[in-house]
Design a protein around this motif. Structure first.
Motif, PDB file in Angstrom:
ATOM      1  N   HIS A 283       0.809  -1.222  -0.147  1.00  0.00           N
ATOM      2  CA  HIS A 283       0.073   0.063   0.104  1.00  0.00           C
ATOM      3  C   HIS A 283       0.877   1.375   0.077  1.00  0.00           C
ATOM      4  O   HIS A 283       0.864   2.053   0.812  1.00  0.00           O
ATOM      5  CB  HIS A 283      -0.966   0.178   1.193  1.00  0.00           C
ATOM      6  CG  HIS A 283      -1.864  -1.181   1.281  1.00  0.00           C
ATOM      7  ND1 HIS A 283      -2.933  -1.043   0.710  1.00  0.00           N
ATOM      8  CD2 HIS A 283      -1.783  -2.138   1.854  1.00  0.00           C
ATOM      9  CE1 HIS A 283      -3.817  -2.421   0.745  1.00  0.00           C
ATOM     10  NE2 HIS A 283      -2.750  -3.040   1.543  1.00  0.00           N
ATOM     11  N   PRO A 284       1.563   1.379  -1.073  1.00  0.00           N
ATOM     12  CA  PRO A 284       2.286   2.752  -1.291  1.00  0.00           C
ATOM     13  C   PRO A 284       1.710   3.878  -0.835  1.00  0.00           C
ATOM     14  O   PRO A 284       2.439   4.763  -0.261  1.00  0.00           O
ATOM     15  CB  PRO A 284       3.134   2.619  -2.675  1.00  0.00           C
ATOM     16  CG  PRO A 284       2.207   1.616  -3.259  1.00  0.00           C
ATOM     17  CD  PRO A 284       1.360   0.700  -2.354  1.00  0.00           C
ATOM     18  N   GLU A 285       0.242   4.054  -1.097  1.00  0.00           N
ATOM     19  CA  GLU A 285      -0.241   5.330  -0.666  1.00  0.00           C
ATOM     20  C   GLU A 285      -0.459   5.324   0.572  1.00  0.00           C
ATOM     21  O   GLU A 285      -0.764   6.745   1.041  1.00  0.00           O
ATOM     22  CB  GLU A 285      -1.606   5.171  -1.638  1.00  0.00           C
ATOM     23  CG  GLU A 285      -2.837   4.377  -0.838  1.00  0.00           C
ATOM     24  CD  GLU A 285      -2.551   2.919  -1.181  1.00  0.00           C
ATOM     25  OE1 GLU A 285      -1.577   2.274  -1.500  1.00  0.00           O
ATOM     26  OE2 GLU A 285      -3.385   1.925  -0.501  1.00  0.00           O
ATOM     27  N   GLU A 286      -0.308   4.569   1.487  1.00  0.00           N
ATOM     28  CA  GLU A 286      -0.491   4.578   2.997  1.00  0.00           C
ATOM     29  C   GLU A 286       0.771   4.904   3.688  1.00  0.00           C
ATOM     30  O   GLU A 286       0.875   5.150   4.812  1.00  0.00           O
ATOM     31  CB  GLU A 286      -1.042   3.231   3.556  1.00  0.00           C
ATOM     32  CG  GLU A 286      -2.413   3.112   3.087  1.00  0.00           C
ATOM     33  CD  GLU A 286      -3.543   3.796   3.753  1.00  0.00           C
ATOM     34  OE1 GLU A 286      -3.149   4.736   4.496  1.00  0.00           O
ATOM     35  OE2 GLU A 286      -4.721   3.573   3.333  1.00  0.00           O
ATOM     36  N   ARG A 287       1.859   4.680   2.800  1.00  0.00           N
ATOM     37  CA  ARG A 287       3.284   4.951   3.450  1.00  0.00           C
ATOM     38  C   ARG A 287       3.311   6.586   3.953  1.00  0.00           C
ATOM     39  O   ARG A 287       2.544   7.267   3.341  1.00  0.00           O
ATOM     40  CB  ARG A 287       4.496   4.864   2.448  1.00  0.00           C
ATOM     41  CG  ARG A 287       4.609   3.316   2.165  1.00  0.00           C
ATOM     42  CD  ARG A 287       5.607   2.838   1.435  1.00  0.00           C
ATOM     43  NE  ARG A 287       6.833   3.426   1.906  1.00  0.00           N
ATOM     44  CZ  ARG A 287       8.031   3.615   0.960  1.00  0.00           C
ATOM     45  NH1 ARG A 287       8.007   2.891  -0.123  1.00  0.00           N
ATOM     46  NH2 ARG A 287       8.903   4.042   1.452  1.00  0.00           N
ATOM     47  N   GLU A 289       1.517   7.848   5.809  1.00  0.00           N
ATOM     48  CA  GLU A 289       0.490   7.916   6.765  1.00  0.00           C
ATOM     49  C   GLU A 289       0.314   7.078   8.060  1.00  0.00           C
ATOM     50  O   GLU A 289      -0.784   7.561   8.650  1.00  0.00           O
ATOM     51  CB  GLU A 289      -1.098   7.550   5.885  1.00  0.00           C
ATOM     52  CG  GLU A 289      -1.019   8.496   4.480  1.00  0.00           C
ATOM     53  CD  GLU A 289      -1.004   9.971   4.782  1.00  0.00           C
ATOM     54  OE1 GLU A 289      -1.502  10.349   5.961  1.00  0.00           O
ATOM     55  OE2 GLU A 289      -0.186  10.707   4.038  1.00  0.00           O
TER      56      GLU A 289
END
Ligand code: GDG
Length: 464
Positions: A283-287, A289
């Motif tokens: 989940h690169p988008e959550e990195r 975060e």
């Protein structure tokens, strides 16, 4: 109400005590009156059997010092190097040494001899945990006819694993001296029943009465709880609020995931870190975060396997942080230090996800504490291992296989995106269970069942 004599390896009445067991037993003793007997934690050059009596926070304690050889063979040896790993299914880590078994027998004889004068005719005697399996039999051998119960705080391993222990049969037979044996879950009870029926020819009826030859005793599943009211009050305390703010501010808007465990290989910390790393990769988008805050106070540091897990985890946290961190973000904050319970409550409340993923655990009280500390209007999500005893009572958590990095990663994704209504619905159901089956419920259920047991008839049993 009968007085209660609690006998356990360590006696830790009083505030700030670490460990769920300490909190649970102090509460039971305050209700019944009586004495908590066990090892002082101190070493003496020669065993004298001298008892030190104290009154701490409404609980009378009686402690005895042990000599160096007992500590090495009974505590560091048989309890921590033999029984703990074996009962957590880790025969690869279990060490089988005759000197450990001898030291364990000797320490239990000494405990029995020393505790004897403290026991009055109507007292209920309640022996705790794997350090003390043969204590009931040693008390019977010295003429104690009271009702004696035993509670196991860790799993009972499958028969085929237990069979690897040279003293397995004698140790199990020694348990027949009790009137009542309690386990956290049906699974551990059935595992015990399986050994007793296959190896000792025992039979168990629908009410949990076990018959082996002349002996008859009762088995119950009796899951331990926390003092839910006390914990919710801790979460509302000034110190908890202060800690909550500190932790929230330090997270700078990121979602905080928390793990709190004694540094122990049964707690699945390496697997947890790997599951979290998988989540970061998938989940690169959550990195950036999320942040994982892992609190892991060291325990049993004299045992090799504990030194190894500590250094493995340091290496793993360093590698994951090295691979994923940026200028203003580290993915894992790994803290090798203990905090007070009110601070822990604040940390739990500040964390949107509680990650509790032991590979094997008798119960696991952290899962219950996490739930009890949440804000009812905006609760966090509990991710819980299927292999913790607590999973039997907490099906509304996100249950995972802690060996699977993919399942941990998926559950993290789901927890972080979970809508508020679903979080509240799951939390309410979990909190009802934590409140209803709390520590007072546990001790009352056990002591009531013990009170109801018929007076024992003591058979002769092989000695380990
Ligand atoms: C055994 C069984 C069973 C942890 N860090 C700190 C701290 N803790 C406290 C937690 C919790 C306790 O330690 C841990 O209890 P667990 O139940 O999770 O695990 P074990 O110590 O392995 O306990 C277990 C239990 O007995 C009771 O039957 O549930 O399965 O293995 O209360 O909060 N406490 C403080 N600072 C810390 O940093 N004060």
């Amino acid at each position: 109400m009968s007085r209660l004599i609690v006998i356990s390896n360590r006696v830790s009445a009083g505030g700030g005590a670490q460990g769920g067991l300490a909190v649970a037993l102090s509460a039971a003793l305050r209700e019944h009156g009586g004495i908590w007997f066990g090892w002082s934690g101190n070493e003496t050059s020669e065993f004298t059997g001298h008892i030190n009596m104290e009154r701490i926070d409404g609980v009378t304690t009686a402690t005895v010092d042990l000599e160096e050889q007992d500590i090495e063979e009974y505590y560091d040896g048989y309890a921590n190097r033999t029984l703990w790993p074996l009962f957590h299914y880790r025969i690869d880590l279990a060490e089988y040494e005759r000197s450990f078994a001898d030291g364990y027998r000797r320490a239990n004889e000494r405990f029995a001899e020393t505790a004897l004068p403290l026991i009055e005719p109507d007292d209920l005697v309640w022996v705790q945990d794997y350090h003390m399996f043969p204590l009931g039999r040693e008390l019977r051998a010295r003429g104690v006819e009271n009702r004696i119960g035993f509670f196991l705080h860790i799993p009972w391993p499958p028969r085929r694993l237990l069979a690897t222990l040279p003293e397995a049969r004698a140790l199990t037979e020694s348990l027949l001296a009790y009137d009542l044996i309690g386990f956290h879950t049906d699974e551990w009870l059935q595992s015990f029943g399986d050994y007793v029926s296959h190896e000792l020819g025992g039979t168990i009826d629908d009410d949990g009465w076990l018959t082996v030859g002349e002996r008859r005793l009762r088995l119950i599943a009796c899951p331990v709880g926390i003092d839910a009211k006390e914990f919710a009050a801790l979460a509302a305390s000034e110190k908890a609020r202060e800690t909550f703010e500190r932790v929230r501010v330090s997270a700078v808007g990121r979602t905080l995931i928390v793990g709190v465990d004694r540094l122990d290989y049964s707690k699945g910390l390496e697997e947890r870190f790997l599951g979290y790393e998988r989540f970061l990769t998938e989940h690169p988008e959550e990195r950036k975060e999320v942040t994982l805050l892992q609190i892991a106070p060291p325990s049993r540091g004299t045992v090799d396997s504990y030194q190894r897990i500590r250094s493995n985890l340091e290496g793993l946290a360093g590698r994951i942080n090295g691979a994923h961190a940026g200028l203003d973000w580290v993915p894992i904050r790994y803290v090798n230090q203990g905090y007070t319970r009110d601070m822990l409550a604040g940390v739990y409340r500040a964390s949107k996800v509680g990650l509790v993923t032991p590979l094997r655990d008798g119960m696991n009280l952290v899962a219950k504490e996490y739930v009890a500390a949440q804000d009812p209007e905006d609760p966090g999500v509990l991710i819980l291992s299927r292999f913790a005893g607590a999973a039997e009572q907490m099906p509304e958590a996100l249950l995972v296989n802690p060996h699977s990095a993919e399942e941990i990663s998926d559950a993290l994704g789901r927890a972080i995106r979970m809508p508020r209504e679903e979080r509240i619905r799951r939390w309410r159901a979990l909190m009802n269970g934590v409140e209803e089956q709390d520590v007072m419920w546990w001790s009352k259920r056990f002591t009531d069942a013990l009170q109801d047991c018929q007076q024992p008839t003591c058979g002769t049993m092989e000695r380990i």
